[in-house]
Design a protein around this motif. Structure first.
Motif, PDB file in Angstrom:
ATOM      1  N   GLY A  23       0.790  -1.224   0.000  1.00 50.53           N
ATOM      2  CA  GLY A  23       0.000   0.000   0.000  1.00 50.53           C
ATOM      3  C   GLY A  23       0.821   1.271   0.000  1.00 50.53           C
ATOM      4  N   VAL A  24       2.143   1.145  -0.217  1.00 47.46           N
ATOM      5  CA  VAL A  24       3.016   2.317  -0.156  1.00 47.46           C
ATOM      6  C   VAL A  24       3.987   2.313  -1.338  1.00 47.46           C
ATOM      7  CG1 VAL A  24       4.791   3.505   1.186  1.00 47.46           C
ATOM      8  CG2 VAL A  24       2.887   2.389   2.353  1.00 47.46           C
ATOM      9  N   ALA A  25       4.263   3.504  -1.874  1.00 43.80           N
ATOM     10  CA  ALA A  25       5.281   3.654  -2.916  1.00 43.80           C
ATOM     11  C   ALA A  25       6.134   4.865  -2.579  1.00 43.80           C
ATOM     12  CB  ALA A  25       4.630   3.833  -4.284  1.00 43.80           C
ATOM     13  N   PRO A  26       7.470   4.731  -2.614  1.00 40.47           N
ATOM     14  CA  PRO A  26       8.362   5.845  -2.255  1.00 40.47           C
ATOM     15  C   PRO A  26       8.526   6.842  -3.405  1.00 40.47           C
ATOM     16  CG  PRO A  26       9.662   3.944  -2.855  1.00 40.47           C
ATOM     17  CD  PRO A  26       8.219   3.494  -2.924  1.00 40.47           C
ATOM     18  N   LEU A  27       7.413   7.259  -3.959  1.00 40.61           N
ATOM     19  CA  LEU A  27       7.408   8.215  -5.059  1.00 40.61           C
ATOM     20  C   LEU A  27       6.359   9.287  -4.797  1.00 40.61           C
ATOM     21  CD1 LEU A  27       7.474   5.729  -8.077  1.00 40.61           C
ATOM     22  CD2 LEU A  27       9.348   7.229  -7.404  1.00 40.61           C
ATOM     23  N   THR A  28       6.611  10.482  -5.314  1.00 38.43           N
ATOM     24  CA  THR A  28       5.629  11.555  -5.239  1.00 38.43           C
ATOM     25  C   THR A  28       5.635  12.308  -6.562  1.00 38.43           C
ATOM     26  OG1 THR A  28       7.139  13.308  -4.484  1.00 38.43           O
ATOM     27  CG2 THR A  28       6.225  11.838  -2.791  1.00 38.43           C
ATOM     28  N   ASP A  29       4.804  13.325  -6.660  1.00 38.52           N
ATOM     29  CA  ASP A  29       4.778  14.125  -7.892  1.00 38.52           C
ATOM     30  C   ASP A  29       6.039  14.975  -8.049  1.00 38.52           C
ATOM     31  OD1 ASP A  29       4.270  15.854  -5.826  1.00 38.52           O
ATOM     32  OD2 ASP A  29       2.448  16.705  -6.685  1.00 38.52           O
ATOM     33  N   LYS A  30       6.892  14.964  -7.029  1.00 35.65           N
ATOM     34  CA  LYS A  30       8.158  15.712  -7.099  1.00 35.65           C
ATOM     35  C   LYS A  30       9.366  14.788  -7.286  1.00 35.65           C
ATOM     36  CE  LYS A  30       6.563  19.651  -4.313  1.00 35.65           C
ATOM     37  NZ  LYS A  30       5.145  19.239  -4.355  1.00 35.65           N
ATOM     38  N   SER A  31       9.125  13.502  -7.431  1.00 38.02           N
ATOM     39  CA  SER A  31      10.217  12.541  -7.622  1.00 38.02           C
ATOM     40  C   SER A  31      10.904  12.777  -8.965  1.00 38.02           C
ATOM     41  CB  SER A  31       9.678  11.110  -7.572  1.00 38.02           C
ATOM     42  OG  SER A  31       9.159  10.809  -6.295  1.00 38.02           O
ATOM     43  N   PRO A  32      12.187  12.423  -9.086  1.00 40.05           N
ATOM     44  CA  PRO A  32      12.898  12.580 -10.357  1.00 40.05           C
ATOM     45  C   PRO A  32      12.215  11.797 -11.480  1.00 40.05           C
ATOM     46  CG  PRO A  32      14.440  12.149  -8.570  1.00 40.05           C
ATOM     47  CD  PRO A  32      13.061  11.922  -8.013  1.00 40.05           C
ATOM     48  N   SER A  33      12.259  12.339 -12.680  1.00 40.24           N
ATOM     49  CA  SER A  33      11.615  11.705 -13.831  1.00 40.24           C
ATOM     50  C   SER A  33      12.119  10.289 -14.063  1.00 40.24           C
ATOM     51  CB  SER A  33      11.857  12.541 -15.097  1.00 40.24           C
ATOM     52  OG  SER A  33      11.315  13.828 -14.958  1.00 40.24           O
ATOM     53  N   GLU A  34      13.435  10.083 -13.857  1.00 40.92           N
ATOM     54  CA  GLU A  34      14.001   8.760 -14.115  1.00 40.92           C
ATOM     55  C   GLU A  34      13.479   7.714 -13.134  1.00 40.92           C
ATOM     56  OE1 GLU A  34      17.301  11.286 -12.104  1.00 40.92           O
ATOM     57  OE2 GLU A  34      15.693  11.535 -13.597  1.00 40.92           O
ATOM     58  N   HIS A  35      13.169   8.119 -11.885  1.00 48.13           N
ATOM     59  CA  HIS A  35      12.609   7.183 -10.907  1.00 48.13           C
ATOM     60  C   HIS A  35      11.191   6.787 -11.307  1.00 48.13           C
ATOM     61  CE1 HIS A  35      15.522   8.669  -7.505  1.00 48.13           C
ATOM     62  NE2 HIS A  35      16.141   8.181  -8.571  1.00 48.13           N
ATOM     63  N   ILE A  36      10.437   7.756 -11.788  1.00 47.59           N
ATOM     64  CA  ILE A  36       9.063   7.493 -12.228  1.00 47.59           C
ATOM     65  C   ILE A  36       9.065   6.591 -13.458  1.00 47.59           C
ATOM     66  CG2 ILE A  36       6.991   8.564 -13.195  1.00 47.59           C
ATOM     67  CD1 ILE A  36       7.708  11.045 -11.422  1.00 47.59           C
ATOM     68  N   ALA A  37       9.963   6.883 -14.399  1.00 50.59           N
ATOM     69  CA  ALA A  37      10.049   6.070 -15.616  1.00 50.59           C
ATOM     70  C   ALA A  37      10.453   4.645 -15.294  1.00 50.59           C
ATOM     71  CB  ALA A  37      11.032   6.694 -16.593  1.00 50.59           C
ATOM     72  N   ALA A  38      11.361   4.466 -14.323  1.00 51.17           N
ATOM     73  CA  ALA A  38      11.821   3.129 -13.954  1.00 51.17           C
ATOM     74  C   ALA A  38      10.690   2.314 -13.342  1.00 51.17           C
ATOM     75  CB  ALA A  38      12.987   3.225 -12.974  1.00 51.17           C
ATOM     76  N   ALA A  39       9.823   2.956 -12.575  1.00 50.88           N
ATOM     77  CA  ALA A  39       8.734   2.244 -11.896  1.00 50.88           C
ATOM     78  C   ALA A  39       7.535   1.999 -12.799  1.00 50.88           C
ATOM     79  CB  ALA A  39       8.297   3.023 -10.651  1.00 50.88           C
ATOM     80  N   PHE A  40       7.203   2.985 -13.640  1.00 52.52           N
ATOM     81  CA  PHE A  40       5.958   2.896 -14.415  1.00 52.52           C
ATOM     82  C   PHE A  40       6.134   3.070 -15.922  1.00 52.52           C
ATOM     83  CE2 PHE A  40       4.688   4.260 -10.131  1.00 52.52           C
ATOM     84  CZ  PHE A  40       3.781   3.242  -9.830  1.00 52.52           C
ATOM     85  N   GLY A  41       7.364   3.340 -16.372  1.00 50.35           N
ATOM     86  CA  GLY A  41       7.593   3.485 -17.799  1.00 50.35           C
ATOM     87  C   GLY A  41       6.819   4.620 -18.424  1.00 50.35           C
ATOM     88  N   THR A  42       6.646   5.708 -17.672  1.00 46.95           N
ATOM     89  CA  THR A  42       5.868   6.827 -18.180  1.00 46.95           C
ATOM     90  C   THR A  42       6.547   8.144 -17.829  1.00 46.95           C
ATOM     91  OG1 THR A  42       3.618   7.722 -18.283  1.00 46.95           O
ATOM     92  CG2 THR A  42       4.447   7.129 -16.110  1.00 46.95           C
ATOM     93  N   SER A  43       6.023   9.224 -18.377  1.00 48.62           N
ATOM     94  CA  SER A  43       6.602  10.537 -18.123  1.00 48.62           C
ATOM     95  C   SER A  43       6.130  11.085 -16.773  1.00 48.62           C
ATOM     96  CB  SER A  43       6.193  11.506 -19.233  1.00 48.62           C
ATOM     97  OG  SER A  43       4.799  11.755 -19.183  1.00 48.62           O
TER      98      SER A  43
END
Length: 277
Positions: free
Chosen positions: A229-249
């Motif tokens: 129920g938890v993910a160490p990501l927010t709307d301020k996380s680096p783009s590369e971290h978001i892409a690595a987790a979800f493959g999106t921008s």
């Protein structure tokens, strides 16, 4: 009627020491090497062959199948570079020639490109081109929204992915209409999202009625459920971290978070997202 660059079922006219001659109608005799002939064939039998001209310009039939036939596109690797052009591997023993005049930029040995197969009227031989805009149609008036299509990703822009549509047209997949990043040369099934007033095609990888934000929001919920129920990501996380987790921008990720927050499915904390049961 048989055409060079296509597959046809042809009748064996004559068997010779080195192979056989096939009847292709208006094209005349087609030679087929003995090593290509199925065992036990006889005069009058039909064989399915791909038609092309060999290095000696002899009209030849082969049971091998190229990556693309006449008018089709495929992702092909450059295997040799010459002053007049390059040769690409298209699945046949004789590599396909791409003239320098048919390259939008010099193609490099060892790299792969989206290549369209065309017939050089001057030589009567098949050739390849990387200049897709010169051979494919950008008028999509014959398509309808929601129509399922075959896509080959052939380029990128700031707003999305350029694609060959059904080997005949060009269109654009907007980033919000693709669940993740697409690769150059990747084949995918997609849908016509809209035909613009200028008749250009807007494409989507999402079925009609489903938006990219909806699909990504669902993936985020699935990710949270699979990770306590938890993910160490927010709307301020680096783009590369978001892409690595979800493959999106990052932009698409923020929109999906906004949707989930509005629907009260998540709680946004300074350093993480929390799923609300």
């Amino acid at each position: 009627m048989s055409r060079i660059g296509t597959t046809a079922s042809l009748k064996i006219m004559k068997l010779v020491t080195g192979g056989a001659f096939l009847d292709s109608g208006d094209l005349g005799e087609v030679f087929m090497s003995k090593r290509e002939l199925p065992a036990g064939v006889a005069v009058g039998d039909e064989v399915s062959v791909f038609l092309y001209r060999d290095s000696e310009a002899v009209l030849t039939g082969t049971t091998a199948r190229p990556k693309a036939e006449l008018g089709q596109c495929a992702f092909m690797k450059v295997v040799a570079v010459t002053k007049s052009g390059v040769f690409v591997d298209w699945g046949l023993p004789k590599d396909l020639f791409v003239p320098a005049s048919e390259q939008y930029k010099p193609l490099e040995e060892g790299r792969s490109y989206v290549i369209l197969v065309y017939l050089d009227e001057r030589t009567g031989r098949l050739a390849g081109t990387a200049k897709l805009h010169s051979h494919l149609n950008e008028d999509g008036s014959g398509f309808v929204p929601g129509q399922e299509v075959d896509l080959l990703i052939c380029g990128f822009s700031d707003i999305g992915f350029k694609a060959v549509v059904d080997n005949t047209h060009l269109g654009l997949v907007f980033r919000d209409d693709a669940p993740g990043e697409l690769r150059y040369g990747q084949r995918v099934r997609g849908f016509v999202k809209a035909v613009r007033p200028d008749n250009k095609l807007d494409l989507s990888l999402l079925p009609p009625g489903l938006s990219g934000v909806d699909m990504l929001a669902g993936r985020i919920v699935e990710y949270l459920r699979a990770n306590g129920g938890v993910a160490p990501l927010t709307d301020k996380s680096p783009s590369e971290h978001i892409a690595a987790a979800f493959g999106t921008s990052k932009s698409a990720f923020k929109k999906a978070l906004g949707r989930l927050y509005k629907d009260r499915k998540i709680r946004l904390e300074p350093d993480r997202i929390v799923l609300i049961d």
